[in-house]
Design a protein around this motif. Structure first.
Motif, PDB file in Angstrom:
ATOM      1  N   ASN A 283     -54.626  11.968 -14.005  1.00 46.65           N
ATOM      2  CA  ASN A 283     -54.080  13.300 -13.725  1.00 46.65           C
ATOM      3  C   ASN A 283     -52.563  13.359 -13.947  1.00 46.65           C
ATOM      4  N   ALA A 284     -52.100  12.634 -14.951  1.00 45.53           N
ATOM      5  CA  ALA A 284     -50.689  12.672 -15.325  1.00 45.53           C
ATOM      6  C   ALA A 284     -50.578  12.452 -16.824  1.00 45.53           C
ATOM      7  N   VAL A 285     -49.453  12.916 -17.405  1.00 42.23           N
ATOM      8  CA  VAL A 285     -49.205  12.745 -18.831  1.00 42.23           C
ATOM      9  C   VAL A 285     -47.778  12.248 -19.019  1.00 42.23           C
ATOM     10  N   TRP A 286     -47.522  11.701 -20.216  1.00 49.12           N
ATOM     11  CA  TRP A 286     -46.178  11.289 -20.607  1.00 49.12           C
ATOM     12  C   TRP A 286     -45.629  12.323 -21.585  1.00 49.12           C
ATOM     13  N   ILE A 287     -44.445  12.816 -21.289  1.00 45.68           N
ATOM     14  CA  ILE A 287     -43.810  13.851 -22.099  1.00 45.68           C
ATOM     15  C   ILE A 287     -42.575  13.274 -22.769  1.00 45.68           C
ATOM     16  N   VAL A 288     -42.371  13.642 -24.029  1.00 40.94           N
ATOM     17  CA  VAL A 288     -41.176  13.238 -24.751  1.00 40.94           C
ATOM     18  C   VAL A 288     -40.137  14.343 -24.595  1.00 40.94           C
ATOM     19  N   GLU A 289     -39.049  14.026 -23.910  1.00 38.63           N
ATOM     20  CA  GLU A 289     -37.924  14.952 -23.741  1.00 38.63           C
ATOM     21  C   GLU A 289     -36.722  14.342 -24.452  1.00 38.63           C
ATOM     22  N   GLY A 290     -36.359  14.942 -25.587  1.00 38.44           N
ATOM     23  CA  GLY A 290     -35.318  14.347 -26.412  1.00 38.44           C
ATOM     24  C   GLY A 290     -35.828  13.054 -27.008  1.00 38.44           C
ATOM     25  N   GLU A 291     -35.249  11.914 -26.555  1.00 35.52           N
ATOM     26  CA  GLU A 291     -35.710  10.601 -26.997  1.00 35.52           C
ATOM     27  C   GLU A 291     -36.207   9.768 -25.828  1.00 35.52           C
ATOM     28  N   ARG A 292     -36.484  10.415 -24.696  1.00 28.87           N
ATOM     29  CA  ARG A 292     -36.866   9.673 -23.503  1.00 28.87           C
ATOM     30  C   ARG A 292     -38.240  10.117 -23.002  1.00 28.87           C
ATOM     31  N   LEU A 293     -38.891   9.183 -22.319  1.00 27.62           N
ATOM     32  CA  LEU A 293     -40.189   9.473 -21.733  1.00 27.62           C
ATOM     33  C   LEU A 293     -40.041   9.966 -20.309  1.00 27.62           C
ATOM     34  N   ARG A 294     -40.882  10.941 -19.949  1.00 27.82           N
ATOM     35  CA  ARG A 294     -40.949  11.429 -18.588  1.00 27.82           C
ATOM     36  C   ARG A 294     -42.422  11.538 -18.192  1.00 27.82           C
ATOM     37  N   ARG A 295     -42.768  10.998 -17.047  1.00 25.79           N
ATOM     38  CA  ARG A 295     -44.151  11.099 -16.558  1.00 25.79           C
ATOM     39  C   ARG A 295     -44.273  12.344 -15.684  1.00 25.79           C
ATOM     40  N   ARG A 296     -45.301  13.124 -15.933  1.00 22.08           N
ATOM     41  CA  ARG A 296     -45.456  14.364 -15.182  1.00 22.08           C
ATOM     42  C   ARG A 296     -46.905  14.512 -14.714  1.00 22.08           C
ATOM     43  N   ALA A 297     -47.041  14.831 -13.444  1.00 18.67           N
ATOM     44  CA  ALA A 297     -48.369  15.067 -12.876  1.00 18.67           C
ATOM     45  C   ALA A 297     -48.866  16.448 -13.294  1.00 18.67           C
ATOM     46  N   ILE A 298     -50.162  16.556 -13.481  1.00 23.64           N
ATOM     47  CA  ILE A 298     -50.775  17.827 -13.842  1.00 23.64           C
ATOM     48  C   ILE A 298     -51.975  18.080 -12.935  1.00 23.64           C
ATOM     49  N   VAL A 299     -52.397  19.339 -12.906  1.00 21.92           N
ATOM     50  CA  VAL A 299     -53.633  19.713 -12.219  1.00 21.92           C
ATOM     51  C   VAL A 299     -54.642  20.060 -13.300  1.00 21.92           C
ATOM     52  N   PRO A 300     -55.627  19.178 -13.544  1.00 20.73           N
ATOM     53  CA  PRO A 300     -56.606  19.449 -14.607  1.00 20.73           C
ATOM     54  C   PRO A 300     -57.647  20.477 -14.157  1.00 20.73           C
ATOM     55  N   GLY A 301     -58.179  21.167 -15.144  1.00 19.89           N
ATOM     56  CA  GLY A 301     -59.238  22.135 -14.882  1.00 19.89           C
ATOM     57  C   GLY A 301     -60.531  21.697 -15.527  1.00 19.89           C
ATOM     58  N   ILE A 302     -61.036  22.510 -16.420  1.00 20.69           N
ATOM     59  CA  ILE A 302     -62.288  22.203 -17.106  1.00 20.69           C
ATOM     60  C   ILE A 302     -62.081  21.020 -18.044  1.00 20.69           C
ATOM     61  N   ARG A 303     -62.995  20.079 -17.968  1.00 21.50           N
ATOM     62  CA  ARG A 303     -62.925  18.883 -18.804  1.00 21.50           C
ATOM     63  C   ARG A 303     -64.076  18.849 -19.798  1.00 21.50           C
ATOM     64  N   SER A 304     -63.802  18.319 -20.960  1.00 21.12           N
ATOM     65  CA  SER A 304     -64.833  18.019 -21.948  1.00 21.12           C
ATOM     66  C   SER A 304     -64.505  16.652 -22.526  1.00 21.12           C
ATOM     67  N   PRO A 305     -65.416  16.049 -23.280  1.00 19.78           N
ATOM     68  CA  PRO A 305     -65.100  14.734 -23.852  1.00 19.78           C
ATOM     69  C   PRO A 305     -63.887  14.747 -24.765  1.00 19.78           C
ATOM     70  N   GLN A 306     -63.533  15.906 -25.347  1.00 20.20           N
ATOM     71  CA  GLN A 306     -62.428  15.964 -26.293  1.00 20.20           C
ATOM     72  C   GLN A 306     -61.147  16.549 -25.690  1.00 20.20           C
ATOM     73  N   ARG A 307     -61.286  17.581 -24.845  1.00 17.64           N
ATOM     74  CA  ARG A 307     -60.096  18.286 -24.361  1.00 17.64           C
ATOM     75  C   ARG A 307     -60.168  18.534 -22.862  1.00 17.64           C
ATOM     76  N   ILE A 308     -58.973  18.724 -22.286  1.00 19.53           N
ATOM     77  CA  ILE A 308     -58.857  18.986 -20.850  1.00 19.53           C
ATOM     78  C   ILE A 308     -57.981  20.214 -20.662  1.00 19.53           C
ATOM     79  N   GLU A 309     -58.417  21.088 -19.791  1.00 21.26           N
ATOM     80  CA  GLU A 309     -57.613  22.265 -19.442  1.00 21.26           C
ATOM     81  C   GLU A 309     -56.547  21.867 -18.421  1.00 21.26           C
ATOM     82  N   VAL A 310     -55.334  22.405 -18.593  1.00 24.03           N
ATOM     83  CA  VAL A 310     -54.242  22.141 -17.654  1.00 24.03           C
ATOM     84  C   VAL A 310     -53.992  23.410 -16.847  1.00 24.03           C
ATOM     85  N   LEU A 311     -54.214  23.324 -15.534  1.00 25.65           N
ATOM     86  CA  LEU A 311     -53.996  24.480 -14.664  1.00 25.65           C
ATOM     87  C   LEU A 311     -52.549  24.565 -14.189  1.00 25.65           C
TER      88      LEU A 311
END
Length: 341
Positions: A283-311
């Motif tokens: 329930n978290a992703v890594w985001i590229v901000e400029g040239e640096r990594l930032r870890r950010r928590a998300i609230v997932p919604g509907i899931r499928s084997p290929q894609r996930i909804e972000v609420l």
């Protein structure tokens, strides 16, 4: 005379250079820009669906079997044949019964003539009424016997009980067919349907009338619509599944026996933020901000084997690491390279 010290110094110098290169490479790997692939978020429909596999089958399947046993003498149709109600599909050898019919017909003719003669004599007073009644009873018994053997002979012919299609044939000419042994299976009376097995963990979310989207490997690129028609009340304790019948809106090119992938739609949200499922870690992703990594928590919604909804947690403009590895760290420098979107 060669100086033995100089080769030794050259060897130590080469070793130092190699060690410095290895240290530099390690430092580059540890603290240099890490190459990553990013995926931009998309907006589209998020569909909450229950996945299952199913088989296309007729709604009504009738096994056709003779009431009596005998050798299969004739077969007039084969698998795939379209038949009409009352059409003769096969005949068992009825030579013995044909002789019995002729015998009973002769006995009936004789008993009728005897009764006619007795009735005439009784009317003129030359024969008792009891004798005339006896000949009448014999005539009626002969009529019943003839009807019985004719019915037995008719049982030797296998008739189609309704309009339909022969989807299976099991008898061969010359083979002995036992009473009740199916020679044909007839699909009739209703359109095709799909029978699917739903995991017991998902069956509580299945409802009659629920829309279903189906795809068949045999028909690539084609999508078929359906709806849940029946849910069996008793599950399979071994397979841990429940059987669900799906009515097809239009069977199209689907044929009996085809395997399909069925997605039973539970819910749907339009204009949802979607990202690849591979980008989410706990329930978290890594985001590229400029040239640096930032870890950010998300609230997932509907899931499928290929894609996930972000609420919650993303607004859709972020660049998210598509396939984060174990070497990612907060604030680490990265270099974005081409990758999945």
């Amino acid at each position: 005379m060669p100086d033995p010290v100089r080769p030794f110094l050259r060897w130590r110098l080469a070793a130092a250079v190699a060690l410095l290169a290895a240290v530099s490479a390690f430092a580059w790997r540890q603290w240099g820009p890490l190459p990553v692939s990013v995926a931009r978020l998309e907006r589209g429909p998020a569909v909450d669906a229950i996945y299952a596999t199913g088989t296309v089958e007729p709604t009504v399947m009738l096994p056709l079997a003779p009431r009596v046993g005998g050798r299969l003498a004739e077969r007039t149709v084969d698998e795939g044949a379209t038949v009409r109600k009352g059409q003769v599909l096969a005949r068992l050898d009825d030579a013995d019964l044909a002789g019995s019919v002729d015998e009973q017909r002769a006995r009936l003719d004789y008993s009728r003539s005897q009764h006619a003669r007795a009735a005439a004599l009784a009317a003129r007073g030359f024969l008792s009424s009891g004798e005339a009644e006896r000949t009448k009873a014999e005539m009626l018994a002969a009529e019943a016997a003839l009807r019985r053997v004719r019915a037995q002979r008719d049982y030797m012919a296998l008739l189609a009980p309704a309009d339909g299609t022969i989807i299976r044939r099991d008898g061969e000419v010359g083979q002995y067919i036992s009473p009740g042994q199916a020679v044909f299976v007839l699909a009739c009376c209703a359109p095709l349907r799909v029978t699917a097995e739903i995991d017991e963990e998902d069956i509580s979310r299945v409802r009659v009338g629920q829309p279903v989207v189906l795809k068949a490997d045999a028909l690539p690129g084609k999508v078929f619509d359906g709806s849940v028609a029946e849910i069996t009340p008793k599950g399979d304790p071994v397979a841990r599944s429940y059987r669900v019948r799906i009515a097809l809106a239009a069977p199209g090119a689907l044929q009996t026996g085809m395997t399909v992938d069925a997605n039973l739609v539970v819910g749907r949200r339009e204009n949802a933020i979607l990202l690849p499922a591979s980008a989410v870690q706990g329930n978290a992703v890594w985001i590229v901000e400029g040239e640096r990594l930032r870890r950010r928590a998300i609230v997932p919604g509907i899931r499928s084997p290929q894609r996930i909804e972000v609420l919650q947690g993303l607004d859709g403009s972020e660049r998210v690491v598509a396939q984060p590895g174990a070497d990612l760290a907060q604030g680490r420098r990265v270099r974005v390279q081409a990758g999945p979107r």
